[in-house]
Design a protein around this motif. Structure first.
Motif, mmCIF file in Angstrom:
data_model
loop_
_atom_site.group_PDB
_atom_site.id
_atom_site.type_symbol
_atom_site.label_atom_id
_atom_site.label_comp_id
_atom_site.label_asym_id
_atom_site.label_seq_id
_atom_site.Cartn_x
_atom_site.Cartn_y
_atom_site.Cartn_z
ATOM 1 N N GLY A 59 -45.239 -44.896 41.147
ATOM 2 C CA GLY A 59 -45.500 -43.814 42.086
ATOM 3 C C GLY A 59 -45.456 -44.240 43.537
ATOM 4 N N LEU A 60 -45.682 -45.511 43.798
ATOM 5 C CA LEU A 60 -45.600 -45.998 45.179
ATOM 6 C C LEU A 60 -44.162 -46.035 45.679
ATOM 7 C CD1 LEU A 60 -48.110 -48.985 45.240
ATOM 8 C CD2 LEU A 60 -48.312 -46.831 46.480
ATOM 9 N N ILE A 61 -43.206 -46.199 44.778
ATOM 10 C CA ILE A 61 -41.820 -46.415 45.185
ATOM 11 C C ILE A 61 -40.908 -45.232 44.848
ATOM 12 C CG2 ILE A 61 -39.784 -47.888 44.865
ATOM 13 C CD1 ILE A 61 -42.053 -49.247 46.404
ATOM 14 N N LEU A 62 -40.890 -44.826 43.589
ATOM 15 C CA LEU A 62 -39.866 -43.869 43.135
ATOM 16 C C LEU A 62 -39.867 -42.519 43.849
ATOM 17 C CD1 LEU A 62 -39.757 -44.624 39.312
ATOM 18 C CD2 LEU A 62 -38.173 -45.362 41.105
ATOM 19 N N PRO A 63 -40.992 -41.836 44.001
ATOM 20 C CA PRO A 63 -40.924 -40.530 44.667
ATOM 21 C C PRO A 63 -40.402 -40.622 46.103
ATOM 22 C CG PRO A 63 -43.018 -40.766 43.548
ATOM 23 C CD PRO A 63 -42.338 -42.106 43.511
ATOM 24 N N ALA A 64 -40.862 -41.616 46.823
ATOM 25 C CA ALA A 64 -40.422 -41.769 48.218
ATOM 26 C C ALA A 64 -38.956 -42.170 48.292
ATOM 27 C CB ALA A 64 -41.289 -42.800 48.923
ATOM 28 N N ALA A 65 -38.541 -43.057 47.404
ATOM 29 C CA ALA A 65 -37.162 -43.548 47.441
ATOM 30 C C ALA A 65 -36.157 -42.490 47.013
ATOM 31 C CB ALA A 65 -37.021 -44.783 46.559
ATOM 32 N N THR A 66 -36.546 -41.638 46.063
ATOM 33 C CA THR A 66 -35.621 -40.623 45.563
ATOM 34 C C THR A 66 -35.721 -39.313 46.322
ATOM 35 O OG1 THR A 66 -37.197 -39.823 43.914
ATOM 36 C CG2 THR A 66 -35.693 -41.592 43.228
ATOM 37 N N GLY A 67 -36.822 -39.109 47.028
ATOM 38 C CA GLY A 67 -37.030 -37.835 47.718
ATOM 39 C C GLY A 67 -37.504 -36.730 46.796
ATOM 40 N N ILE A 68 -37.768 -37.064 45.537
ATOM 41 C CA ILE A 68 -38.262 -36.086 44.576
ATOM 42 C C ILE A 68 -39.787 -36.153 44.569
ATOM 43 C CG2 ILE A 68 -38.289 -35.398 42.151
ATOM 44 C CD1 ILE A 68 -35.536 -36.796 41.897
ATOM 45 N N ALA A 69 -40.412 -35.095 45.009
ATOM 46 C CA ALA A 69 -41.878 -34.993 45.097
ATOM 47 C C ALA A 69 -42.488 -36.181 45.829
ATOM 48 C CB ALA A 69 -42.491 -34.839 43.707
ATOM 49 N N PRO A 70 -42.083 -36.429 47.078
ATOM 50 C CA PRO A 70 -42.591 -37.596 47.802
ATOM 51 C C PRO A 70 -44.094 -37.570 48.064
ATOM 52 C CG PRO A 70 -41.277 -36.210 49.252
ATOM 53 C CD PRO A 70 -41.123 -35.660 47.861
ATOM 54 N N VAL A 71 -44.732 -36.432 47.886
ATOM 55 C CA VAL A 71 -46.189 -36.377 48.047
ATOM 56 C C VAL A 71 -46.879 -37.248 46.994
ATOM 57 C CG1 VAL A 71 -46.606 -34.348 46.589
ATOM 58 C CG2 VAL A 71 -48.116 -34.835 48.523
ATOM 59 N N LEU A 72 -46.182 -37.588 45.922
ATOM 60 C CA LEU A 72 -46.780 -38.435 44.892
ATOM 61 C C LEU A 72 -47.019 -39.867 45.382
ATOM 62 C CD1 LEU A 72 -44.852 -37.232 41.721
ATOM 63 C CD2 LEU A 72 -47.165 -36.638 42.456
ATOM 64 N N THR A 73 -46.262 -40.305 46.379
ATOM 65 C CA THR A 73 -46.441 -41.670 46.887
ATOM 66 C C THR A 73 -47.825 -41.862 47.513
ATOM 67 O OG1 THR A 73 -44.089 -42.056 47.128
ATOM 68 C CG2 THR A 73 -45.548 -43.398 48.496
ATOM 69 N N PRO A 74 -48.264 -41.027 48.459
ATOM 70 C CA PRO A 74 -49.621 -41.236 48.986
ATOM 71 C C PRO A 74 -50.702 -40.944 47.945
ATOM 72 C CG PRO A 74 -48.639 -39.275 49.961
ATOM 73 C CD PRO A 74 -47.559 -39.972 49.194
ATOM 74 N N LEU A 75 -50.403 -40.066 46.993
ATOM 75 C CA LEU A 75 -51.379 -39.821 45.922
ATOM 76 C C LEU A 75 -51.527 -41.063 45.043
ATOM 77 C CD1 LEU A 75 -50.524 -36.150 44.899
ATOM 78 C CD2 LEU A 75 -52.524 -36.978 46.158
ATOM 79 N N ALA A 76 -50.420 -41.740 44.763
ATOM 80 C CA ALA A 76 -50.481 -42.986 43.986
ATOM 81 C C ALA A 76 -51.276 -44.042 44.755
ATOM 82 C CB ALA A 76 -49.075 -43.489 43.673
ATOM 83 N N ALA A 77 -51.049 -44.135 46.052
ATOM 84 C CA ALA A 77 -51.792 -45.093 46.872
ATOM 85 C C ALA A 77 -53.280 -44.757 46.881
ATOM 86 C CB ALA A 77 -51.237 -45.114 48.285
ATOM 87 N N THR A 78 -53.604 -43.483 46.961
ATOM 88 C CA THR A 78 -55.007 -43.061 46.914
ATOM 89 C C THR A 78 -55.629 -43.423 45.570
ATOM 90 O OG1 THR A 78 -54.530 -41.253 48.440
ATOM 91 C CG2 THR A 78 -56.566 -41.093 47.156
ATOM 92 N N GLY A 79 -54.896 -43.200 44.500
ATOM 93 C CA GLY A 79 -55.377 -43.568 43.165
ATOM 94 C C GLY A 79 -55.634 -45.057 43.038
ATOM 95 N N LEU A 80 -54.750 -45.863 43.620
ATOM 96 C CA LEU A 80 -54.967 -47.314 43.590
ATOM 97 C C LEU A 80 -56.188 -47.710 44.417
ATOM 98 C CD1 LEU A 80 -51.355 -48.740 43.748
ATOM 99 C CD2 LEU A 80 -52.958 -48.818 41.835
ATOM 100 N N ALA A 81 -56.404 -47.024 45.526
ATOM 101 C CA ALA A 81 -57.595 -47.310 46.333
ATOM 102 C C ALA A 81 -58.867 -47.015 45.534
ATOM 103 C CB ALA A 81 -57.567 -46.500 47.622
ATOM 104 N N LEU A 109 -54.981 -52.236 51.826
ATOM 105 C CA LEU A 109 -53.529 -52.016 51.832
ATOM 106 C C LEU A 109 -53.162 -50.668 51.214
ATOM 107 C CD1 LEU A 109 -52.270 -55.591 50.905
ATOM 108 C CD2 LEU A 109 -52.204 -54.470 53.149
ATOM 109 N N ALA A 110 -53.808 -50.318 50.102
ATOM 110 C CA ALA A 110 -53.529 -49.027 49.469
ATOM 111 C C ALA A 110 -53.966 -47.878 50.374
ATOM 112 C CB ALA A 110 -54.229 -48.942 48.111
ATOM 113 N N ALA A 111 -55.110 -48.029 51.029
ATOM 114 C CA ALA A 111 -55.581 -46.985 51.942
ATOM 115 C C ALA A 111 -54.646 -46.845 53.141
ATOM 116 C CB ALA A 111 -57.001 -47.301 52.407
ATOM 117 N N LEU A 112 -54.106 -47.956 53.612
ATOM 118 C CA LEU A 112 -53.152 -47.913 54.716
ATOM 119 C C LEU A 112 -51.899 -47.129 54.330
ATOM 120 C CD1 LEU A 112 -52.224 -48.960 57.533
ATOM 121 C CD2 LEU A 112 -51.189 -50.864 56.298
ATOM 122 N N VAL A 113 -51.390 -47.385 53.125
ATOM 123 C CA VAL A 113 -50.208 -46.646 52.650
ATOM 124 C C VAL A 113 -50.545 -45.168 52.498
ATOM 125 C CG1 VAL A 113 -48.606 -46.345 50.716
ATOM 126 C CG2 VAL A 113 -49.134 -48.638 51.555
ATOM 127 N N ALA A 114 -51.695 -44.866 51.908
ATOM 128 C CA ALA A 114 -52.085 -43.465 51.730
ATOM 129 C C ALA A 114 -52.194 -42.761 53.079
ATOM 130 C CB ALA A 114 -53.409 -43.379 50.977
#
Length: 123
Positions: A59-81, A109-114
């Motif tokens: 979730g940190l990489i694929l949504p942002a890299a593909t442009g498909i549902a990129p909101v999942l990237t900060p959500l994944a980072a929040t989940g890791l935090a 680091l996860a909070a920074l990405v989120a």
């Protein structure tokens, strides 16, 4: 800043993917040699933690890299935090200060990405 966030995302994704695969595929007895905290949890819980970490790494990489549902990237980072907060609590109960420090670094680091992906550097 965007390049910096991508680097942090890649490092976090690599670390959590490796840790997640290890926890999801190895038996609890073998994990206990390297990760003594697993003795406090059932094998199913340890496997679940591994699956969650691997999914968050994707979730940190694929949504942002593909442009498909990129909101999942900060959500994944929040989940890791959140996962790192829970891990720090577990290590505090076990009186493992070095593990808490490592969890704190990963949490930051996860909070920074989120923060970056939800806010000023969203996609």
């Amino acid at each position: 800043m965007n390049v910096f966030l991508w680097i942090v995302q890649a490092v976090l994704a690599a670390m959590f993917a490796m840790a997640g695969v290890m926890k999801a595929t190895q038996p609890k007895d073998k994990l206990a040699e390297k990760l003594p905290w697993v003795e406090d949890f059932s094998p199913a819980t340890v496997r679940f933690i591994g699956i969650v970490e691997f999914a968050a790494a994707l979730g940190l990489i694929l949504p942002a890299a593909t442009g498909i549902a990129p909101v999942l990237t900060p959500l994944a980072a929040t989940g890791l935090a959140v996962t790192m907060i829970l891990a720090a609590i577990t290590h505090a109960r076990r009186k493992e200060p070095s593990a808490i420090a490592f969890n704190a670094v990963l949490l930051i680091l996860a909070a920074l990405v989120a923060w970056g992906r939800f806010g000023p550097y969203s996609f």
